[in-house]
Design a protein around this motif. Structure first.
Motif, mmCIF file in Angstrom:
data_model
loop_
_atom_site.group_PDB
_atom_site.id
_atom_site.type_symbol
_atom_site.label_atom_id
_atom_site.label_comp_id
_atom_site.label_asym_id
_atom_site.label_seq_id
_atom_site.Cartn_x
_atom_site.Cartn_y
_atom_site.Cartn_z
ATOM 1 N N ARG A 1 36.872 18.014 49.530
ATOM 2 C CA ARG A 1 37.731 17.412 48.504
ATOM 3 C C ARG A 1 36.925 16.497 47.593
ATOM 4 O O ARG A 1 37.086 16.521 46.378
ATOM 5 N N LYS A 2 36.050 15.689 48.178
ATOM 6 C CA LYS A 2 35.275 14.737 47.390
ATOM 7 C C LYS A 2 34.353 15.421 46.385
ATOM 8 O O LYS A 2 34.214 14.965 45.264
ATOM 9 N N CYS A 3 33.708 16.493 46.803
ATOM 10 C CA CYS A 3 32.757 17.161 45.901
ATOM 11 C C CYS A 3 33.397 18.335 45.173
ATOM 12 O O CYS A 3 32.717 19.069 44.472
ATOM 13 N N GLN A 4 34.694 18.498 45.343
ATOM 14 C CA GLN A 4 35.490 19.523 44.673
ATOM 15 C C GLN A 4 35.008 20.940 44.966
ATOM 16 O O GLN A 4 34.946 21.790 44.096
ATOM 17 N N PRO B 1 21.818 23.022 47.820
ATOM 18 C CA PRO B 1 22.117 21.589 47.808
ATOM 19 C C PRO B 1 23.209 21.268 46.797
ATOM 20 O O PRO B 1 23.225 21.823 45.702
ATOM 21 N N LEU B 2 24.116 20.392 47.165
ATOM 22 C CA LEU B 2 25.173 19.966 46.248
ATOM 23 C C LEU B 2 24.849 18.601 45.643
ATOM 24 O O LEU B 2 25.711 17.965 45.055
ATOM 25 N N LEU B 3 23.611 18.180 45.775
ATOM 26 C CA LEU B 3 23.104 16.973 45.130
ATOM 27 C C LEU B 3 22.252 17.424 43.960
ATOM 28 O O LEU B 3 21.267 18.145 44.138
ATOM 29 N N GLU B 4 22.648 17.030 42.756
ATOM 30 C CA GLU B 4 21.896 17.409 41.567
ATOM 31 C C GLU B 4 20.499 16.793 41.605
ATOM 32 O O GLU B 4 20.312 15.695 42.128
ATOM 33 N N ASN B 5 19.555 17.498 41.021
ATOM 34 C CA ASN B 5 18.162 17.034 40.927
ATOM 35 C C ASN B 5 17.576 16.692 42.287
ATOM 36 O O ASN B 5 16.866 15.695 42.427
ATOM 37 N N LEU B 6 17.859 17.512 43.273
ATOM 38 C CA LEU B 6 17.348 17.267 44.617
ATOM 39 C C LEU B 6 15.824 17.191 44.615
ATOM 40 O O LEU B 6 15.242 16.331 45.269
ATOM 41 N N ASN C 1 24.203 12.200 41.912
ATOM 42 C CA ASN C 1 23.778 11.025 42.668
ATOM 43 C C ASN C 1 24.975 10.211 43.186
ATOM 44 O O ASN C 1 24.926 8.982 43.256
ATOM 45 N N CYS C 2 26.042 10.918 43.565
ATOM 46 C CA CYS C 2 27.206 10.285 44.180
ATOM 47 C C CYS C 2 26.935 10.153 45.674
ATOM 48 O O CYS C 2 26.142 10.895 46.243
ATOM 49 N N GLN C 3 27.603 9.208 46.283
ATOM 50 C CA GLN C 3 27.502 9.089 47.730
ATOM 51 C C GLN C 3 28.829 8.642 48.299
ATOM 52 O O GLN C 3 29.618 7.981 47.640
ATOM 53 N N GLU C 4 29.058 9.050 49.534
ATOM 54 C CA GLU C 4 30.306 8.763 50.234
ATOM 55 C C GLU C 4 29.973 8.179 51.593
ATOM 56 O O GLU C 4 29.169 8.742 52.341
ATOM 57 N N LEU C 5 30.579 7.068 51.906
ATOM 58 C CA LEU C 5 30.431 6.457 53.218
ATOM 59 C C LEU C 5 31.510 7.068 54.112
ATOM 60 O O LEU C 5 32.691 7.036 53.768
ATOM 61 N N SER D 1 20.847 28.834 38.965
ATOM 62 C CA SER D 1 22.028 29.591 38.566
ATOM 63 C C SER D 1 23.129 29.553 39.609
ATOM 64 O O SER D 1 24.276 29.840 39.298
ATOM 65 N N LEU D 2 22.819 29.192 40.851
ATOM 66 C CA LEU D 2 23.854 29.119 41.879
ATOM 67 C C LEU D 2 24.475 27.736 41.982
ATOM 68 O O LEU D 2 25.500 27.565 42.611
ATOM 69 N N GLN D 3 23.828 26.735 41.403
ATOM 70 C CA GLN D 3 24.318 25.372 41.599
ATOM 71 C C GLN D 3 25.612 25.135 40.841
ATOM 72 O O GLN D 3 25.721 25.397 39.660
ATOM 73 N N ARG D 4 26.594 24.649 41.573
ATOM 74 C CA ARG D 4 27.836 24.170 40.995
ATOM 75 C C ARG D 4 27.783 22.666 41.068
ATOM 76 O O ARG D 4 27.526 22.108 42.116
ATOM 77 N N ARG D 5 27.993 22.031 40.016
ATOM 78 C CA ARG D 5 27.881 20.580 40.004
ATOM 79 C C ARG D 5 29.234 19.950 40.326
ATOM 80 O O ARG D 5 30.268 20.424 39.881
#
Length: 142
Positions: free
Chosen positions: A30-33, A91-96, A10-14, A124-128
């Motif tokens: 870079r932000k989401c590694q 999706p790179l947002l957890e718990n979408l 649940n991170c966000q970037e402006l 199994s594909l999700q990288r957090r």
């Protein structure tokens, strides 16, 4: 002219839209590694894919041409199978599904490769996205 990009726990970037698409995607990686070789894109909250990875000249085109200011977008990883040319949108947002159940379903439908879609659904594909770890050794209490 800003947008909000959601990713991770649940991170966000402006993000300012007055930048080149190449700069925007590099910054978000870079932000989401994400790895630099990862292919990423954005989807709006209605599930429309922005196709930033298909921009012909990302080094010269401005992000404002493709994205609408003041909108919220979800960061996704785009994976292509070389043999079948099928595409999976992860999706790179957890718990979408918890935050946007319709969007989770939409991404599953966009993912053309059934085996990859099954793995995605199972998680199994999700990288957090994890906070960066310090390279300094931790001191041990005595």
């Amino acid at each position: 002219m800003f947008i909000t990009v959601r990713y991770g726990a649940n991170c966000q970037e402006l993000v300012n839209l007055q930048c080149r698409v190449l700069i925007l995607t590099a910054h978000l990686k870079r932000k989401c590694q994400c790895a630099t070789e990862d292919c990423i894109d954005l989807v709006d909250e209605a599930g429309a894919l922005m196709n930033l990875n298909k921009v012909e000249n990302p080094a010269s085109e401005f992000a404002s041409k493709y994205l609408q200011e003041r909108q919220r977008y979800i960061l996704v990883r785009v994976t292509r199978e070389q043999s079948t040319e099928a595409t999976c949108y992860e999706p790179l947002l957890e718990n979408l599904g918890k935050h946007h159940p319709d969007l989770a379903d939409r991404l599953q439908k966009l993912s053309a490769n059934t085996p990859m879609r099954e793995q995605w659904r199972k998680g199994s594909l999700q990288r957090r996205a994890q906070p960066k770890k310090s390279s300094e050794p931790k001191s041990t209490p005595r």
